[in-house]
Design a protein around this motif. Structure first.
Motif, PDB file in Angstrom:
ATOM      1  N   ARG A 188      21.798  45.534  -6.582  1.00 11.34           N
ATOM      2  CA  ARG A 188      22.287  46.220  -7.791  1.00 11.34           C
ATOM      3  C   ARG A 188      23.758  45.893  -7.982  1.00 11.34           C
ATOM      4  O   ARG A 188      24.218  45.600  -9.083  1.00 11.34           O
ATOM      5  N   ASP A 210      12.442  49.267  -4.466  1.00 13.92           N
ATOM      6  CA  ASP A 210      13.371  49.568  -5.566  1.00 13.92           C
ATOM      7  C   ASP A 210      13.903  48.350  -6.320  1.00 13.92           C
ATOM      8  O   ASP A 210      14.997  48.407  -6.890  1.00 13.92           O
ATOM      9  N   THR A 213      15.056  48.991  -9.808  1.00 19.09           N
ATOM     10  CA  THR A 213      16.393  49.554 -10.091  1.00 19.09           C
ATOM     11  C   THR A 213      17.432  48.440 -10.233  1.00 19.09           C
ATOM     12  O   THR A 213      18.451  48.613 -10.889  1.00 19.09           O
ATOM     13  N   SER A 217      19.268  48.145 -13.898  1.00 21.84           N
ATOM     14  CA  SER A 217      20.716  48.370 -13.998  1.00 21.84           C
ATOM     15  C   SER A 217      21.489  47.089 -14.322  1.00 21.84           C
ATOM     16  O   SER A 217      22.709  47.109 -14.395  1.00 21.84           O
TER      17      SER A 217
END
Ligand code: R5P
Length: 293
Positions: A188, A210, A213, A217
């Motif tokens: 991320r 994840d 994510t 993002s």
């Protein structure tokens, strides 16, 4: 001289039909200029919004990697199945027929070999040469947390500046050093930094937990990096999950050109990316194509 004899006064201006203003299909790319969008559409397929990029740029730091010993023999037959080809300008000029690839993503950073500190890269292509080669994008490695983190970020921002000047998108490639944790928190961070600093799309690794994510993002398209060679079903499963979890396609190298049947593998990857088919179905297609006489 222009011929006025057949000029016809009857014209249809379609006064009741509003002019078409089609939104651009790629995430975060609506405000880019026409040339930039046109180049991105040579990499990402406008129908599916996704890409199957074939990465063969490994030689720029590791020499003749297995499967890339002879690009003219091993890679050229795969080009009809790739949306874009990621490579160095040396390999492009020496070994790739100009009529073959749809989009070329030019490796634009380099410097150290595998014998040295890999994050110590500099910009390795002049934008004039990228234009001469009709590049669809420039690719730069970004080493977040690496020894030369700031230098690699500076390479990215300088390429984004010239890319924006001439309408050439920049791909930020998140490099993972030996001692870095490969988790969602790290990716991320790395992807978001690339996008915030102007990368038009980002390449990053898939992670089992994840990953969505990471894609959510990042405000620009994320393409999944292939990584080390896996059994074909595993590689297809990884590509499938990445796309289902928000990736705008893949940029795979070893998992295609080191496969037992590279042509079959790239076609199976296309099915997963562009047609959302399940990994086991794609694997069956791989096997059928592989066993075809
Ligand atoms: C990443 O560091 C470079 O771009 C590689 O040379 C290449 O793109 C990696 O491809 P793969 O990991 O799928 O073999």
């Amino acid at each position: 001289m222009a011929d006025r004899d057949d000029m016809n006064d009857a014209k249809n201006f379609h006064l009741n039909v509003p002019a078409k203003t089609e939104p651009f299909f790629l995430k975060g790319s609506h405000a880019l200029d026409w040339g930039m969008q046109n180049r991105l559409a040579r990499i990402f397929h406008p129908q599916s919004g996704k890409t199957v990029m074939l990465a063969i740029d490994h030689g720029y730091f590791q020499g003749p990697t297995t499967g890339l010993e002879r690009v003219d023999i091993n890679i050229v037959p795969l080009l009809p199945f790739a949306d874009a080809l990621m490579l160095t300008r040396g390999m492009l000029r020496s070994s790739i027929p100009p009529s073959a690839p749809r989009g070329t993503v030019l490796r634009a950073s380099g410097g150290p070999s595998i014998l040295k500190e890999l994050s110590n890269e500099q910009i390795a292509v002049d934008v004039e040469d990228a234009i001469r080669l009709n590049a669809a994008a420039l690719a730069v490695q970004v080493f977040i947390g690496g020894e030369f983190e700031t230098q690699s970020i500076h390479n990215l921002t300088r390429l984004v500046d010239v890319g924006n000047r001439y309408g050439i998108p920049v791909l930020g490639v998140t490099a993972v050093g030996k001692n870095m944790t490969r988790d969602a928190r790290y990716f991320r961070l790395a992807c978001r930094i690339c996008a915030e600093l102007g990368a038009h799309f980002v390449k990053t690794y898939y992670i089992a937990e994840d990953f969505e994510t990471v894609t959510a993002s990042c405000p620009v398209p994320v393409v999944m990096a292939g990584g080390k060679k896996l059994p074909e079903l595993e590689a297809l499963t990884m590509a499938h999950k990445a796309v289902q979890e928000g990736a705008a396609g893949v940029d795979m190298g070893r998992n295609i050109f080191q496969s037992d049947a590279p042509e079959a593998m790239i076609q199976a990857v296309r099915k997963v990316v562009h047609e959302n088919i399940k990994p086991d179905e794609a694997f069956e297609i791989y096997q059928e194509l592989k066993n075809k006489p």
